[in-house]
Design a protein around this motif. Structure first.
Motif, PDB file in Angstrom:
ATOM      1  N   PRO A  26       0.818  -1.221   0.000  1.00  0.00           N
ATOM      2  CA  PRO A  26       0.000   0.000   0.000  1.00  0.00           C
ATOM      3  C   PRO A  26       0.846   1.263   0.000  1.00  0.00           C
ATOM      4  CG  PRO A  26      -0.758  -1.569   1.667  1.00  0.00           C
ATOM      5  CD  PRO A  26       0.559  -2.068   1.168  1.00  0.00           C
ATOM      6  N   ALA A  27       0.337   2.264  -0.674  1.00  0.00           N
ATOM      7  CA  ALA A  27       0.977   3.577  -0.666  1.00  0.00           C
ATOM      8  C   ALA A  27       0.439   4.361   0.526  1.00  0.00           C
ATOM      9  CB  ALA A  27       0.677   4.303  -1.972  1.00  0.00           C
ATOM     10  N   ALA A  28       0.863   5.608   0.630  1.00  0.00           N
ATOM     11  CA  ALA A  28       0.357   6.463   1.706  1.00  0.00           C
ATOM     12  C   ALA A  28      -1.163   6.584   1.566  1.00  0.00           C
ATOM     13  CB  ALA A  28       1.007   7.841   1.621  1.00  0.00           C
ATOM     14  N   GLY A  29      -1.855   6.414   2.644  1.00  0.00           N
ATOM     15  CA  GLY A  29      -3.307   6.464   2.602  1.00  0.00           C
ATOM     16  C   GLY A  29      -3.949   5.098   2.455  1.00  0.00           C
ATOM     17  N   GLY A  30      -3.134   4.067   2.209  1.00  0.00           N
ATOM     18  CA  GLY A  30      -3.651   2.702   2.147  1.00  0.00           C
ATOM     19  C   GLY A  30      -4.038   2.196   0.780  1.00  0.00           C
ATOM     20  N   ALA A  31      -4.016   3.051  -0.235  1.00  0.00           N
ATOM     21  CA  ALA A  31      -4.357   2.599  -1.588  1.00  0.00           C
ATOM     22  C   ALA A  31      -3.283   1.660  -2.111  1.00  0.00           C
ATOM     23  CB  ALA A  31      -4.526   3.790  -2.519  1.00  0.00           C
ATOM     24  N   TYR A  32      -3.691   0.706  -2.916  1.00  0.00           N
ATOM     25  CA  TYR A  32      -2.718  -0.228  -3.482  1.00  0.00           C
ATOM     26  C   TYR A  32      -3.181  -0.681  -4.864  1.00  0.00           C
ATOM     27  CZ  TYR A  32      -6.064  -3.709  -1.712  1.00  0.00           C
ATOM     28  OH  TYR A  32      -7.198  -4.427  -1.436  1.00  0.00           O
ATOM     29  N   ILE A  33      -2.214  -1.153  -5.630  1.00  0.00           N
ATOM     30  CA  ILE A  33      -2.454  -1.658  -6.980  1.00  0.00           C
ATOM     31  C   ILE A  33      -2.296  -3.173  -6.960  1.00  0.00           C
ATOM     32  CG2 ILE A  33      -1.484  -1.734  -9.324  1.00  0.00           C
ATOM     33  CD1 ILE A  33      -0.793   1.205  -9.015  1.00  0.00           C
ATOM     34  N   VAL A  34      -3.090  -3.845  -7.786  1.00  0.00           N
ATOM     35  CA  VAL A  34      -2.991  -5.300  -7.908  1.00  0.00           C
ATOM     36  C   VAL A  34      -2.509  -5.629  -9.322  1.00  0.00           C
ATOM     37  CG1 VAL A  34      -4.183  -7.510  -7.746  1.00  0.00           C
ATOM     38  CG2 VAL A  34      -4.887  -5.599  -6.280  1.00  0.00           C
ATOM     39  N   ASP A  35      -1.325  -6.186  -9.413  1.00  0.00           N
ATOM     40  CA  ASP A  35      -0.833  -6.670 -10.708  1.00  0.00           C
ATOM     41  C   ASP A  35      -1.585  -7.960 -11.046  1.00  0.00           C
ATOM     42  OD1 ASP A  35       1.096  -4.640 -10.839  1.00  0.00           O
ATOM     43  OD2 ASP A  35       2.526  -5.845  -9.692  1.00  0.00           O
ATOM     44  N   HIS A  36      -1.992  -8.104 -12.306  1.00  0.00           N
ATOM     45  CA  HIS A  36      -2.738  -9.315 -12.665  1.00  0.00           C
ATOM     46  C   HIS A  36      -2.688  -9.569 -14.162  1.00  0.00           C
ATOM     47  CE1 HIS A  36      -6.235  -7.162 -14.428  1.00  0.00           C
ATOM     48  NE2 HIS A  36      -5.922  -6.233 -13.549  1.00  0.00           N
ATOM     49  N   SER A  37      -2.965 -10.814 -14.522  1.00  0.00           N
ATOM     50  CA  SER A  37      -3.067 -11.187 -15.932  1.00  0.00           C
ATOM     51  C   SER A  37      -4.281 -10.499 -16.543  1.00  0.00           C
ATOM     52  CB  SER A  37      -3.227 -12.707 -16.069  1.00  0.00           C
ATOM     53  OG  SER A  37      -2.220 -13.393 -15.376  1.00  0.00           O
TER      54      SER A  37
END
Length: 200
Positions: A155-166
């Protein structure tokens, strides 16, 4: 009399020969690219209305299956928009065929993609699109069965995150077996052509 018999035999022989190229030139049914692949299988997840939904609910239907997540900043919305536009094009070209195809969006981010979130997301693209979520363990099992890789980034600041996926979009047959990968070039016309090529 002998000449007439000879001519008759020649006529029959020529008729048989003339029929041979028709049979020889008729092409056998084209083999689907993913025929026999070990992709897919039974599942039981929760749809956007909060109801338990299994693979059996789609028996007899062609299925467009795409894995992604609603918080995806760019790729997923574009891919899903193109798939939905392709299905709408098929529905206009061949309403009977279009009615036999169900688009399915499976989240790889079950922590954030609750049924209400999925409902808003899939409803923005196609009225018959099904959104599916579940426990992290259920999603992991389904993703593995469908040969989908995914991994959440820290997670980045603030809790947001990215999900890598096919990103692959599958076309499955009415029997639940894989048929083909759908085009990734983003043009709904090409995706619709590919769907119509295999869905008969």
């Amino acid at each position: 009399m002998a000449d007439r018999a000879m001519n008759h035999r020649h006529f029959v022989a020529l008729s048989l020969l003339a029929a041979v190229p028709l049979n020889a030139c008729s092409s056998p049914p084209e083999k689907a690219p993913l025929a026999g692949a070990s992709i897919g299988g039974p599942f039981s997840l929760i749809n956007q209305d909060g109801r338990v939904t299994s693979d059996r609910d789609f028996a007899g239907m062609y299925r467009i299956v795409y894995f992604g997540y609603t918080y995806c900043p760019d790729v997923c919305p574009v891919d899903v928009q193109n798939l939905a536009a392709a299905l709408k094009l098929v529905e206009r070209r061949d309403p009977a065929l279009g009615a036999r195809i169900v688009p399915i969006f499976v989240t790889v981010d079950p922590a954030r993609d609750t049924p209400p979130v999925l409902k808003q997301f899939v409803g923005a693209f196609h009225p018959r699109m099904v959104g599916l979520t579940g426990t992290p363990e259920q999603i992991a099992a389904v993703a593995k069965a469908y040969a989908i890789f995914y991994r959440a980034q820290p997670p980045a600041a603030g809790g947001a995150y990215i999900v890598d996926h096919s990103r692959q979009a599958y076309l499955f047959g009415p029997d639940g077996k894989p048929i083909a990968l759908l085009s990734q070039d983003g043009k709904p016309e090409l995706i619709a052509d590919e769907i119509e090529r295999w869905a008969r």
